[in-house]
Motif scaffolding. Structure first.
Motif, PDB file in Angstrom:
ATOM      1  N   THR A   1      -6.245  -9.014  13.917  1.00 56.42           N
ATOM      2  CA  THR A   1      -6.152 -10.368  13.372  1.00 56.42           C
ATOM      3  C   THR A   1      -6.109 -10.302  11.854  1.00 56.42           C
ATOM      4  O   THR A   1      -6.945  -9.643  11.230  1.00 56.42           O
ATOM      5  N   ALA A   2      -5.122 -10.973  11.280  1.00 59.56           N
ATOM      6  CA  ALA A   2      -5.053 -11.157   9.830  1.00 59.56           C
ATOM      7  C   ALA A   2      -5.282 -12.636   9.548  1.00 59.56           C
ATOM      8  O   ALA A   2      -4.725 -13.499  10.233  1.00 59.56           O
ATOM      9  N   ARG A   3      -6.102 -12.919   8.543  1.00 59.83           N
ATOM     10  CA  ARG A   3      -6.401 -14.324   8.250  1.00 59.83           C
ATOM     11  C   ARG A   3      -6.597 -14.514   6.761  1.00 59.83           C
ATOM     12  O   ARG A   3      -6.921 -13.578   6.020  1.00 59.83           O
TER      13      ARG A   3
ATOM     14  N   ALA B   1      -4.384 -18.000  10.330  1.00 62.90           N
ATOM     15  CA  ALA B   1      -4.670 -16.742  11.018  1.00 62.90           C
ATOM     16  C   ALA B   1      -3.528 -16.417  11.968  1.00 62.90           C
ATOM     17  O   ALA B   1      -2.811 -17.305  12.445  1.00 62.90           O
ATOM     18  N   ALA B   2      -3.363 -15.135  12.237  1.00 66.64           N
ATOM     19  CA  ALA B   2      -2.411 -14.672  13.240  1.00 66.64           C
ATOM     20  C   ALA B   2      -2.949 -13.377  13.824  1.00 66.64           C
ATOM     21  O   ALA B   2      -3.568 -12.580  13.126  1.00 66.64           O
ATOM     22  N   THR B   3      -2.719 -13.188  15.108  1.00 66.21           N
ATOM     23  CA  THR B   3      -3.201 -11.996  15.801  1.00 66.21           C
ATOM     24  C   THR B   3      -2.042 -11.294  16.484  1.00 66.21           C
ATOM     25  O   THR B   3      -1.304 -11.903  17.249  1.00 66.21           O
ATOM     26  N   THR B   4      -1.893 -10.012  16.181  1.00 66.62           N
ATOM     27  CA  THR B   4      -0.875  -9.182  16.818  1.00 66.62           C
ATOM     28  C   THR B   4      -1.524  -8.382  17.941  1.00 66.62           C
ATOM     29  O   THR B   4      -2.563  -7.754  17.733  1.00 66.62           O
ATOM     30  N   VAL B   5      -0.915  -8.427  19.112  1.00 62.66           N
ATOM     31  CA  VAL B   5      -1.476  -7.777  20.307  1.00 62.66           C
ATOM     32  C   VAL B   5      -0.487  -6.736  20.820  1.00 62.66           C
ATOM     33  O   VAL B   5       0.681  -7.055  21.077  1.00 62.66           O
TER      34      VAL B   5
ATOM     35  N   PRO C   1       1.578 -18.062   9.241  1.00 61.70           N
ATOM     36  CA  PRO C   1       1.197 -17.233  10.396  1.00 61.70           C
ATOM     37  C   PRO C   1       2.198 -16.108  10.689  1.00 61.70           C
ATOM     38  O   PRO C   1       1.794 -15.011  11.065  1.00 61.70           O
ATOM     39  N   ALA C   2       3.498 -16.371  10.525  1.00 62.07           N
ATOM     40  CA  ALA C   2       4.490 -15.322  10.800  1.00 62.07           C
ATOM     41  C   ALA C   2       4.317 -14.142   9.845  1.00 62.07           C
ATOM     42  O   ALA C   2       4.418 -12.977  10.249  1.00 62.07           O
ATOM     43  N   THR C   3       4.048 -14.431   8.568  1.00 58.08           N
ATOM     44  CA  THR C   3       3.811 -13.357   7.596  1.00 58.08           C
ATOM     45  C   THR C   3       2.568 -12.569   7.968  1.00 58.08           C
ATOM     46  O   THR C   3       2.556 -11.332   7.940  1.00 58.08           O
ATOM     47  N   LEU C   4       1.504 -13.286   8.314  1.00 53.49           N
ATOM     48  CA  LEU C   4       0.256 -12.611   8.672  1.00 53.49           C
ATOM     49  C   LEU C   4       0.434 -11.749   9.923  1.00 53.49           C
ATOM     50  O   LEU C   4      -0.128 -10.655  10.022  1.00 53.49           O
ATOM     51  N   ALA C   5       1.216 -12.240  10.893  1.00 52.58           N
ATOM     52  CA  ALA C   5       1.436 -11.473  12.121  1.00 52.58           C
ATOM     53  C   ALA C   5       2.135 -10.154  11.822  1.00 52.58           C
ATOM     54  O   ALA C   5       1.769  -9.095  12.356  1.00 52.58           O
ATOM     55  N   GLN C   6       3.138 -10.193  10.949  1.00 55.48           N
ATOM     56  CA  GLN C   6       3.846  -8.963  10.594  1.00 55.48           C
ATOM     57  C   GLN C   6       2.966  -8.025   9.768  1.00 55.48           C
ATOM     58  O   GLN C   6       3.053  -6.800   9.907  1.00 55.48           O
TER      59      GLN C   6
END
Length: 332
Positions: A212-214, A225-229, A165-170
């Motif tokens: 959102t990246a998943r 999945a991870a979502t950056t807001v 998730p941390a990779t996807l968030a970045q």
């Protein structure tokens, strides 16, 4: 790892990486008010497919530019491993693409191991492939092999950056497109006047922007999945010349429900030009919006924010050419 070996790994990853930097679609309106949870992807059942499994969903589909970081030392991950093949899928891939076994063993990092290729048949796990999405930062990748056999629950390290998730968030941060600051100036840019303060409003309110990246891979039982807001918090105005007093002003944006706006009509700080712009010329007034960025380890932008890693503030910038005249009389 020798420089030659490192170059081989990065070159191989670049050759096979299919992670496209896809901009948001411009179809429909700029703000998507639909269900924030992106639709699920079909299960990946094609063992001979080499396409990337990372997909993106965007809340903003209008014009703008890629979000830049307020921290110049921050950069998105240079590389990561994504699940690609089962043991049988990797055996088929190597047999189909490499004639010599010793070359195939080097590709998957087993060139120093005695005996034949270990495909890990019957073991729990999957073959993960190295992805390097950006040529400019590929040299920062510390991974040592183009492929890895990864067991369930393997933690990410700099040498083994399995996607999480941390990779996807970045990566979602790096894919975030922000609207340009929607400012309106009073007086208008072409009619600025010496000793008259420049007031600023938004011609339309801003709302938060999320991406959102998943990744979903049924073969490896990986569903992350991870979502950056990004939430707009401040507006900074720079007059573009030292012939202004003050040259800069910073305003906190006013939240109204889910939107944010500004009106500096009664603010104590407004840029004021003290000298006319050169004949036939102008001053480059710059508007910069600061966006507070958080992320959640899910496809839900309203989920609890993660504490680490902390993502830097983002910013969006727009420059307007303003013409300043000596006439100090104005009728507003």
């Amino acid at each position: 790892m020798t420089p030659a070996r490192a170059g081989f790994v990065v070159a191989a990853a670049l050759a096979w990486s299919a992670l496209a930097l896809c901009p948001p679609s411009s179809a429909g309106g700029p703000w998507d008010n639909s269900d924030p949870t992106p639709p699920s992807r079909p299960a990946d059942t094609a063992p001979d497919s080499l396409t990337s499994h990372v997909s993106f969903a965007y809340s903003y589909h209008g014009s703008g530019s890629r979000m830049t970081s307020s921290n110049t030392s921050w950069s998105p991950p240079a590389c990561w491993y994504e699940p690609e093949y089962s043991a049988d899928g990797m055996e088929k891939y190597l047999h189909d693409n490499y004639v010599a076994e010793h070359i195939a063993k080097e590709v998957i990092g087993q060139d120093q191991d005695p005996g034949g290729i270990n495909y890990h048949t019957g073991e729990k796990g999957a073959w993960w492939q190295l992805k390097t999405p950006d040529l400019d930062t590929a040299q920062n990748c510390n991974a040592q092999h183009s492929w890895l056999w990864v067991k369930p629950g393997t933690p990410a390290t700099p040498e083994v950056p399995v996607i999480d998730p941390a990779t996807l968030a970045q990566d979602a941060y790096n894919h975030t497109v922000l609207p340009a600051p929607p400012i309106t100036l009073r007086p208008a840019p072409e009619n600025q006047l010496v000793n008259v303060d420049t007031q600023v409003t938004f011609d339309q309110p801003l709302t938060r922007v999320w991406v959102t990246a998943r990744i979903d891979n049924a073969l490896a039982d990986v569903h992350i999945a991870a979502t950056t807001v990004a939430v707009p918090t401040q507006l900074r105005i720079d007059a573009g010349t030292d012939y202004a007093d003050p040259r800069t002003c910073t305003y906190d944006l006013t939240p109204k429900g889910a939107s944010y706006s500004v009106d500096t009509r009664n603010d104590a700080c407004n840029v004021t030009y003290r000298k006319a712009s050169p004949a036939g010329g102008s001053y480059p007034l710059t508007a910069s919006i600061v966006w507070k960025v958080t992320w959640t380890p899910s496809a839900n932008p309203d989920g609890p924010p993660a504490a680490a890693p902390k993502l830097p503030d983002g910013q969006s910038v727009m420059t307007s050419q303003v013409t300043v005249q000596e006439n100090q009389a104005v009728n507003r």
